[in-house]
Design a protein around this motif. Sequence first.
Motif, short mmCIF file in Angstrom:
data_model
loop_
_atom_site.label_atom_id
_atom_site.label_comp_id
_atom_site.label_asym_id
_atom_site.label_seq_id
_atom_site.Cartn_x
_atom_site.Cartn_y
_atom_site.Cartn_z
N ILE A 153 56.63 -5.89 85.00
CA ILE A 153 55.37 -6.16 85.69
C ILE A 153 54.42 -4.99 85.46
CG2 ILE A 153 54.32 -6.54 87.95
CD1 ILE A 153 57.22 -7.61 88.74
N ARG A 154 53.21 -5.29 84.99
CA ARG A 154 52.26 -4.23 84.71
C ARG A 154 51.10 -4.26 85.71
NH1 ARG A 154 48.08 -3.39 79.59
NH2 ARG A 154 47.45 -1.26 80.16
N TYR A 155 50.84 -3.11 86.27
CA TYR A 155 49.62 -2.89 87.04
C TYR A 155 48.71 -2.00 86.19
CZ TYR A 155 51.61 -4.87 91.31
OH TYR A 155 52.15 -5.73 92.26
N TYR A 156 47.58 -2.56 85.80
CA TYR A 156 46.67 -1.88 84.87
C TYR A 156 46.05 -0.64 85.53
CZ TYR A 156 42.78 -1.25 81.59
OH TYR A 156 41.89 -0.74 80.67
N GLY A 157 46.03 0.45 84.79
CA GLY A 157 45.54 1.70 85.36
C GLY A 157 44.15 2.10 84.91
N GLY A 158 43.48 1.23 84.16
CA GLY A 158 42.10 1.53 83.79
C GLY A 158 41.91 2.08 82.39
N THR A 159 43.01 2.42 81.72
CA THR A 159 42.92 2.95 80.36
C THR A 159 43.70 2.04 79.41
OG1 THR A 159 42.81 5.23 81.17
CG2 THR A 159 43.43 4.91 78.86
N ASN A 160 43.02 1.59 78.35
CA ASN A 160 43.71 0.77 77.36
C ASN A 160 44.73 1.60 76.60
OD1 ASN A 160 42.23 -1.53 78.01
ND2 ASN A 160 40.64 -1.09 76.50
N LEU A 161 45.92 1.05 76.41
CA LEU A 161 46.99 1.79 75.75
C LEU A 161 47.07 1.49 74.26
CD1 LEU A 161 49.88 1.43 78.38
CD2 LEU A 161 48.04 3.12 78.27
N GLY A 162 46.40 0.43 73.82
CA GLY A 162 46.53 0.02 72.43
C GLY A 162 47.84 -0.71 72.22
N VAL A 163 47.93 -1.44 71.13
CA VAL A 163 49.13 -2.24 70.88
C VAL A 163 50.37 -1.35 70.78
CG1 VAL A 163 50.30 -3.75 69.23
CG2 VAL A 163 47.91 -4.15 69.80
N GLY A 164 50.25 -0.23 70.07
CA GLY A 164 51.39 0.67 69.93
C GLY A 164 51.85 1.23 71.27
N GLY A 165 50.89 1.59 72.11
CA GLY A 165 51.23 2.11 73.44
C GLY A 165 51.88 1.06 74.31
N LEU A 166 51.40 -0.18 74.20
CA LEU A 166 51.99 -1.27 74.97
C LEU A 166 53.42 -1.55 74.54
CD1 LEU A 166 49.00 -3.79 75.16
CD2 LEU A 166 49.94 -2.44 77.04
N ILE A 167 53.62 -1.59 73.24
CA ILE A 167 54.97 -1.83 72.73
C ILE A 167 55.94 -0.79 73.27
CG2 ILE A 167 56.40 -1.77 70.63
CD1 ILE A 167 54.03 -3.07 69.15
N GLN A 168 55.55 0.47 73.23
CA GLN A 168 56.41 1.54 73.70
C GLN A 168 56.64 1.46 75.21
OE1 GLN A 168 58.05 3.64 71.67
NE2 GLN A 168 59.15 4.27 73.53
N ALA A 169 55.59 1.12 75.95
CA ALA A 169 55.70 1.04 77.40
C ALA A 169 56.62 -0.09 77.84
CB ALA A 169 54.31 0.87 78.02
N TYR A 170 56.45 -1.28 77.26
CA TYR A 170 57.29 -2.41 77.64
C TYR A 170 58.74 -2.20 77.19
CZ TYR A 170 53.45 -5.18 79.47
OH TYR A 170 52.41 -5.65 80.25
N LYS A 171 58.90 -1.61 76.01
CA LYS A 171 60.25 -1.29 75.53
C LYS A 171 60.94 -0.33 76.49
CE LYS A 171 62.65 1.19 71.84
NZ LYS A 171 62.51 1.94 70.57
N THR A 172 60.22 0.73 76.89
CA THR A 172 60.80 1.75 77.77
C THR A 172 61.14 1.17 79.14
OG1 THR A 172 59.56 3.49 76.63
CG2 THR A 172 60.43 4.01 78.82
#
Length: 205
Positions: free
Chosen positions: A103-122
Amino acid sequence: MSMTSDIYKTIAKKSPESLFKDRGSKFIGQAHPVKEEAEIERILTELKNKHSKASHICYAWQLGKNYEHYRANDDGEPNNSAGLPIYGQLQSFEVTQILVTVIRYYGGTNLGVGGLIQAYKTAAQLALESANIKTKVITEALQIDFEYALLHTVMRIIKEEQISVTSQKMELSCSITLAIRKKDLNSIKKRFDAVFGLTVITENF
């Protein structure tokens, strides 16, 4: 996990919520034991009600003791940036009969596709690391029907093969149901088939 294996990994109860943060966004991961898609839909509905203000509820699941059914969902995140990284962790941990949600709560800063992949993986990895993963054996039921005079012969095979008895009826006509590891089924069935007067029936658990 080999598709021909007679063992699989899963969890018995849902994991604690795991929190991962990146540039203001919060990612809450959790692993849930499931056996069918109806359970998955129920859990997702509950999470949507509980986290009504969340930006995204992404997930991946795998079902089947042979790992044959799976699905990943990005829930509005860029294509393959959320569900697929979560599913990758299901493969990495070799688990099935499981749903992992992030579940993601957006914090106001776009992470980019690479950042999202790493965040969801982690987040998925943390959820699975906190889960109690168990290895289970795929068993099949073997029902043996016979007359009481053959009881000694049947019980001798059961003892020699160290087979678990799940139910039994001991009368003039007897019936015993056994739980047999899948890889051992054919050899054990042949032993019973060789005894004249036994009726042997197999059935998946």
